[in-house]
Each structure stands twice: as structure tokens, then as C-alpha cells.
Design an enzyme around this catalytic site. Structure first.
Site, PDB file in Angstrom:
ATOM      1  N   TRP A 184     -14.706  81.713  -7.626  1.00 51.49           N
ATOM      2  CA  TRP A 184     -14.531  80.835  -8.873  1.00 51.49           C
ATOM      3  C   TRP A 184     -15.878  80.683  -9.279  1.00 51.49           C
ATOM      4  O   TRP A 184     -16.969  80.457  -8.705  1.00 51.49           O
ATOM      5  CB  TRP A 184     -14.182  79.460  -8.157  1.00 51.49           C
ATOM      6  N   GLU A 225      -9.997  82.254  -9.450  1.00 47.85           N
ATOM      7  CA  GLU A 225      -9.610  81.123  -9.556  1.00 47.85           C
ATOM      8  C   GLU A 225      -9.923  80.633 -10.787  1.00 47.85           C
ATOM      9  O   GLU A 225     -11.022  80.502 -11.076  1.00 47.85           O
ATOM     10  CB  GLU A 225     -10.333  80.128  -8.228  1.00 47.85           C
ATOM     11  N   LYS A 227      -9.404  77.400 -13.933  1.00 46.82           N
ATOM     12  CA  LYS A 227      -9.729  76.108 -14.184  1.00 46.82           C
ATOM     13  C   LYS A 227      -9.552  75.733 -15.381  1.00 46.82           C
ATOM     14  O   LYS A 227     -10.036  76.273 -16.299  1.00 46.82           O
ATOM     15  CB  LYS A 227     -11.053  75.678 -13.578  1.00 46.82           C
ATOM     16  N   ASP A 258      -5.278  76.712  -8.040  1.00 48.76           N
ATOM     17  CA  ASP A 258      -5.850  75.557  -7.428  1.00 48.76           C
ATOM     18  C   ASP A 258      -4.978  74.413  -8.014  1.00 48.76           C
ATOM     19  O   ASP A 258      -4.860  74.470  -9.237  1.00 48.76           O
ATOM     20  CB  ASP A 258      -7.372  75.278  -7.529  1.00 48.76           C
ATOM     21  N   HIS A 261      -6.100  72.344 -10.788  1.00 53.39           N
ATOM     22  CA  HIS A 261      -6.913  72.870 -12.057  1.00 53.39           C
ATOM     23  C   HIS A 261      -6.101  72.888 -13.343  1.00 53.39           C
ATOM     24  O   HIS A 261      -6.192  73.821 -13.931  1.00 53.39           O
ATOM     25  CB  HIS A 261      -7.575  74.305 -11.567  1.00 53.39           C
ATOM     26  N   HIS A 285      -5.194  77.069  -3.662  1.00 50.33           N
ATOM     27  CA  HIS A 285      -6.132  76.102  -3.114  1.00 50.33           C
ATOM     28  C   HIS A 285      -5.420  74.883  -3.292  1.00 50.33           C
ATOM     29  O   HIS A 285      -5.017  74.374  -4.454  1.00 50.33           O
ATOM     30  CB  HIS A 285      -7.708  75.883  -3.970  1.00 50.33           C
ATOM     31  N   ASP A 293      -9.730  66.736 -11.727  1.00 50.93           N
ATOM     32  CA  ASP A 293      -9.945  67.494 -10.505  1.00 50.93           C
ATOM     33  C   ASP A 293     -10.628  66.940  -9.581  1.00 50.93           C
ATOM     34  O   ASP A 293     -11.784  67.442  -9.204  1.00 50.93           O
ATOM     35  CB  ASP A 293     -10.387  68.879 -11.057  1.00 50.93           C
ATOM     36  N   ASP A 295     -10.428  66.445  -6.191  1.00 51.32           N
ATOM     37  CA  ASP A 295     -10.329  66.944  -4.970  1.00 51.32           C
ATOM     38  C   ASP A 295     -10.037  66.008  -3.857  1.00 51.32           C
ATOM     39  O   ASP A 295     -10.658  65.851  -2.848  1.00 51.32           O
ATOM     40  CB  ASP A 295     -11.586  67.620  -4.543  1.00 51.32           C
ATOM     41  N   ASP A 324      -8.347  72.794  -0.215  1.00 50.06           N
ATOM     42  CA  ASP A 324      -9.704  72.288  -0.975  1.00 50.06           C
ATOM     43  C   ASP A 324      -9.673  70.931  -1.478  1.00 50.06           C
ATOM     44  O   ASP A 324      -9.100  70.430  -2.516  1.00 50.06           O
ATOM     45  CB  ASP A 324      -9.441  73.440  -2.263  1.00 50.06           C
TER      46      ASP A 324
HETATM   47  C1  RNT Z   1     -14.083  73.972  -7.863  1.00 51.78           C
HETATM   48  C2  RNT Z   1     -12.922  74.908  -7.324  1.00 51.78           C
HETATM   49  C3  RNT Z   1     -13.598  75.541  -5.997  1.00 51.78           C
HETATM   50  C4  RNT Z   1     -14.481  74.569  -5.133  1.00 51.78           C
HETATM   51  C5  RNT Z   1     -14.673  75.141  -3.959  1.00 51.78           C
HETATM   52  C6  RNT Z   1     -15.745  74.452  -3.281  1.00 51.78           C
HETATM   53  O1  RNT Z   1     -13.308  73.125  -9.096  1.00 51.78           O
HETATM   54  O2  RNT Z   1     -11.879  74.160  -6.839  1.00 51.78           O
HETATM   55  O3  RNT Z   1     -12.465  76.357  -5.282  1.00 51.78           O
HETATM   56  O4  RNT Z   1     -13.740  73.426  -5.016  1.00 51.78           O
HETATM   57  O5  RNT Z   1     -14.919  76.519  -3.883  1.00 51.78           O
HETATM   58 ZN    ZN Z   2     -10.498  75.443  -5.518  1.00 49.70          ZN
END
Ligand code: RNT
Ligand code: ZN
Length: 417
Positions: A184, A225, A227, A258, A261, A285, A293, A295, A324
Site C-alpha cells: 500500500w 491495496e 484507496k 480494505d 477504502h 483488510h 477511513d 480505522d 486493519d
Molecule cells: C492505510 C492502509 C494500510 C495501513 C496499514 C498500516 O490506509 O489501510 O493498510 O492501514 O498498512
Molecule cells: Zn489497510
């Protein structure tokens, strides 16, 4: 009533709907979850002292963050003691290289030996290992990485990712299990781009150069990955979903989805079956976006249950399931545990649904019954099955792990000042 007695009663309820409860538990237990190491220390890592960068952000000031490998390992083992399931993995980032005896090397020079302690931890706990290159939180990542217009910077990150391929291979060899190497990058622009194409051309070229290095494709799976945007990169992300979906398909590597994302109104669970019609494997993820985003810790909510349903229906063997999320505002062991247990819980919940019958009803266009059956399932005694599932694995039931976690904070974490 004991947990077992409650379970026996609950099982009868599920069996009335023709559900094989033992089978569901067994299948769930065999699905590996890859636990991300970065919830334990707010994505700081061991190779630098600067702030987290790259459009991602941890928020909160809860004390007792793990400050070194010893503390992080201890917290990981504690968390895993609360997570049922036969076999899990640890998901590492390159920034968690462990340097000893005053040694330090930059990311374009890391070697397998810098991860030996992680391998030892994995072996001790019977865990597989997955890996991520760390293309952020670094002085050379401020103006783009694999898509940078500065050739020297771009070369640095290409070298970093090639190093990571070697380390992923080492992980697979040592653990005897395939290792996912996920890439990523945060590259993007705050405001309207003048040129959308050139950075993407450079990213494509960088990935080509990384993948041109031979590696054992039966041991290492590479994923990319995408986004939709990041903080400070609101207008343009080089590695968009379309970019990576096409790149992965053409180069026979994996896409990583993810769940945080995409645009908030997109149903991420809906994407899985489409992706898997064109590739045997898909990486995930699992995160929880709140308005962006963010998390947040993964909860046992509708989104997660829907995702788990799709995993189960498409066949869990086709997925690399990585977690994640990172919350620095609450006890980190508890954050970690809730997210992991919730993923496990959602998979068990999905395995306990009459999926075949529901599919047949759809073929018969009996939407009346589908709705009623689905609503009926919601009030079945799932908690009794879940608690027994935990007990069987020697893992504390819902209420008990938290009490133990509070003790751990009092006895171990509070000494970290
Ligand atoms: C960031 C991505 C990535 C990170 C990790 C730490 O937006 O989701 O995967 O969260 O690699
Ligand atoms: Zn991620």
C-alpha cells in the site's frame, strides 16, 4: 446451567432449521485471521521516531502503548489468549524490523535477519506470518513513493519492496505457510491534479520492476491495496481501485480490499464475489470506517456480518483475511481483542446461517420466506454457541476476557510510564 448445557439447548434450536452446528464451529475454527501487529503501538514501529504519515492517523492518548519488541510481543500473546480459532497468523509491517546492538539500516537495506525474533514468536505460538512493505512514516515518503517523479526516491522504494519480497519468502520458508506481501502506498494529491496519468504510469513501472525479481509464487502472494483518498490527499490517489484491479488481473497477483477504502455508501461485501470470479484469491483488510477511513475497531455489526457471509459463501480458502484497525483512545489489548473476536464471531454467525436453503429460495424467487427466515435467525441463541466455541478452545467467554484484560492493565501495562 453450564456453558455446555446452554450450548446443547441452543444447538437444538439451530438444528430445527437444519443447521449443522458442530460442522459450522469446525469450519470457522479452521479459518486463519491475520492479526495486525500495529494496533499495539499506534502504527509507530521500531525503525524511526517520526510521526505517522501518509494520510493515516491514530487518534487518542490512552497510556501504556508498547514501546519496544518485548512489550509488543507480550501484548500480542495476551491478546491471542483471548481469541478462539485453531490457527491464526501475525501480520507485520516492515517498519517493525528489530535492530540489535546499536545497528540500524534504512528500509532499502532491511534483511530477513531483522525479523528473526518475529519468526521465533510465530513459531512459539504456531502462527503463520504475513507482511506489508512500509511506504510511509519516512522522510523519503513525503512527496510520493513508488509513483514519485524523483527517480532516486522511486528507486529507494522499489528497493524497499524488493527487500520485502525476500523477507516474505523467508517467512514462508520458516513457518511452512504461504505469506502475503501487501503493498500500500499513500501517494496522492491534496488538490485537483494537473496530470493524473504520469504518476500512475510511474507506479505501474515501479510495480513491474519489483515483480520482475523472481520469487516463489507458491510461497509468496503479492497483493496491492487501493484507496479512495487519504488525509491531505483528498483529490487524487494514484493507487485507485481501478488501477490495482487491472494491474492485479494482468500480472496474476492479488487485489487487497480494505473495507475502509471506499465511498461510505458502497457495500464492500458486494465486491467479493465479483473479484473472485476472475482470481482464485482475494486479500482483505478488515476495518471500520466512521465517516472516513478512520480505522475504528471492528464491531459485530451488519457490515461485518455481511462481509463474513460473503467469505463463507465464496469459500474462506480463497481469502487472506487481515485485520486493519488502530485505536489509541482505549486500552489497546481490548481494542485488538474486540476486533479479532468480532471477526471470528461474524464468521461463526455466517457459518450458522442456512445458506444453501436461502440460495434455493432465491432461485425459487421466494423472497417472502427469505425475509422471514433471515429475521428468525437474528433472535436465535447465538451467544450460547459462541461462548461454548470459546470455552472449547480454552479461551475465556465474553464477560471473562475483559475482566482478565483489566487485570493485565493493572498489573503489567500500568508499569509502563
Ligand atoms: C492505510 C492502509 C494500510 C495501513 C496499514 C498500516 O490506509 O489501510 O493498510 O492501514 O498498512
Ligand atoms: Zn489497510
Amino acid at each position: 446451567m453450564t456453558v455446555k448445557e446452554r450450548y446443547e439447548e441452543a444447538r437444538k434450536e439451530y438444528e430445527k432449521l437444519g443447521i449443522d452446528v458442530e460442522g459450522a464451529m469446525e469450519r470457522t475454527a479452521s479459518i486463519p485471521l491475520s492479526m495486525h501487529c500495529w494496533q499495539g503501538d499506534d502504527v509507530v514501529g521500531f525503525d524511526q521516531k517520526g510521526p505517522l504519515s501518509g494520510g493515516i492517523q491514530t487518534t487518542g492518548n490512552y497510556p501504556y502503548r508498547a514501546r519496544n519488541d518485548e512489550e509488543l510481543f507480550r501484548d500480542i500473546e495476551k491478546t491471542l489468549s483471548y481469541v478462539p480459532g485453531k490457527h491464526h497468523k501475525l501480520n507485520l509491517h516492515a517498519s517493525y524490523a528489530i535492530f540489535e546492538d546499536g545497528e540500524w539500516v534504512d528500509r532499502n537495506k532491511i534483511e530477513p535477519r531483522h525479523f528473526k525474533k518475529w519468526v521465533d514468536l510465530a513459531k512459539k505460538n504456531h502462527l503463520g506470518l504475513d507482511f506489508n512493505s512500509t511506504n510511509f512514516s519516512h522522510p523519503l515518503a513525503e512527496n510520493g513513493t513508488l509513483s514519485s517523479e524523483n527517480e532516486e526516491v522511486r528507486r529507494f522504494w522499489i528497493e524497499h519492496n524488493i527487500r520485502c519480497l525476500k523477507i516474505a519468502e523467508y517467512f514462508a520458508e520458516e513457518t511452512g505457510e504461504p505469506c502475503l506481501l501487501n503493498i500500500w502506498i499513500p501517494d496522492g494529491l491534496k488538490d485537483l491534479p494537473a496530470d493524473r496519468r504520469a504518476p500512475r504510469e510511474r507506479l505501474k513501472d515501479s510495480l513491474d520492476r519489483i515483480l520482475a525479481v523472481p520469487y516463489d509464487r507458491s510461497k509468496v502472494y503479492v497483493s496491492v491495496e487501493s484507496k479512495v483518498f487519504g488525509i491531505g490527499m483528498e483529490s487524487y490517489t494514484v493507487g485507485s481501485h481501478e488501477f490495482y484491479m487491472n494491474y492485479a488481473a494482468k500480472n496474476n497477483i492479488l487485489c487487497l480490499i480494505d473495507t475502509g477504502h471506499f465511498h461510505p455508501t458502497e457495500i464492500v461485501a458486494d465486491k467479493l464475489s465479483s473479484m473472485l470470479l476472475f482470481n482464485d484469491k482475494l486479500a482483505l483488510h478488515v476495518s471500520r470506517p466512521v465517516r472516513w477511513d478512520s480505522d475504528h475497531v471492528v464491531l459485530f455489526n451488519d457490515d461485518l456480518r455481511e462481509l463474513a457471509e460473503e467469505i463463507v459463501k465464496n469459500g474462506p480458502e480463497h481469502f487472506f483475511i487481515g485485520m486493519d484497525y488502530f485505536d489509541a483512545s482505549i486500552n489497546r489489548i481490548s481494542a485488538w481483542t474486540n476486533g479479532m473476536r468480532n471477526m471470528e464471531k461474524a464468521l461463526l454467525y455466517a457459518e450458522l446461517e442456512p445458506n444453501r436453503e436461502l440460495a434455493q429460495l432465491q432461485n425459487g424467487r421466494n423472497f417472502t420466506k427469505i425475509m422471514s427466515l433471515r429475521e428468525e435467525i437474528k433472535t436465535l441463541p447465538f451467544g450460547d454457541i459462541w461462548n461454548y466455541y470459546c470455552e472449547k478452545d480454552g479461551v475465556p467467554a465474553e464477560h471473562d476476557w475483559f475482566a482478565d484484560c483489566e487485570q493485565y492493565e493493572e498489573k503489567v501495562l500500568s508499569a509502563r510510564v
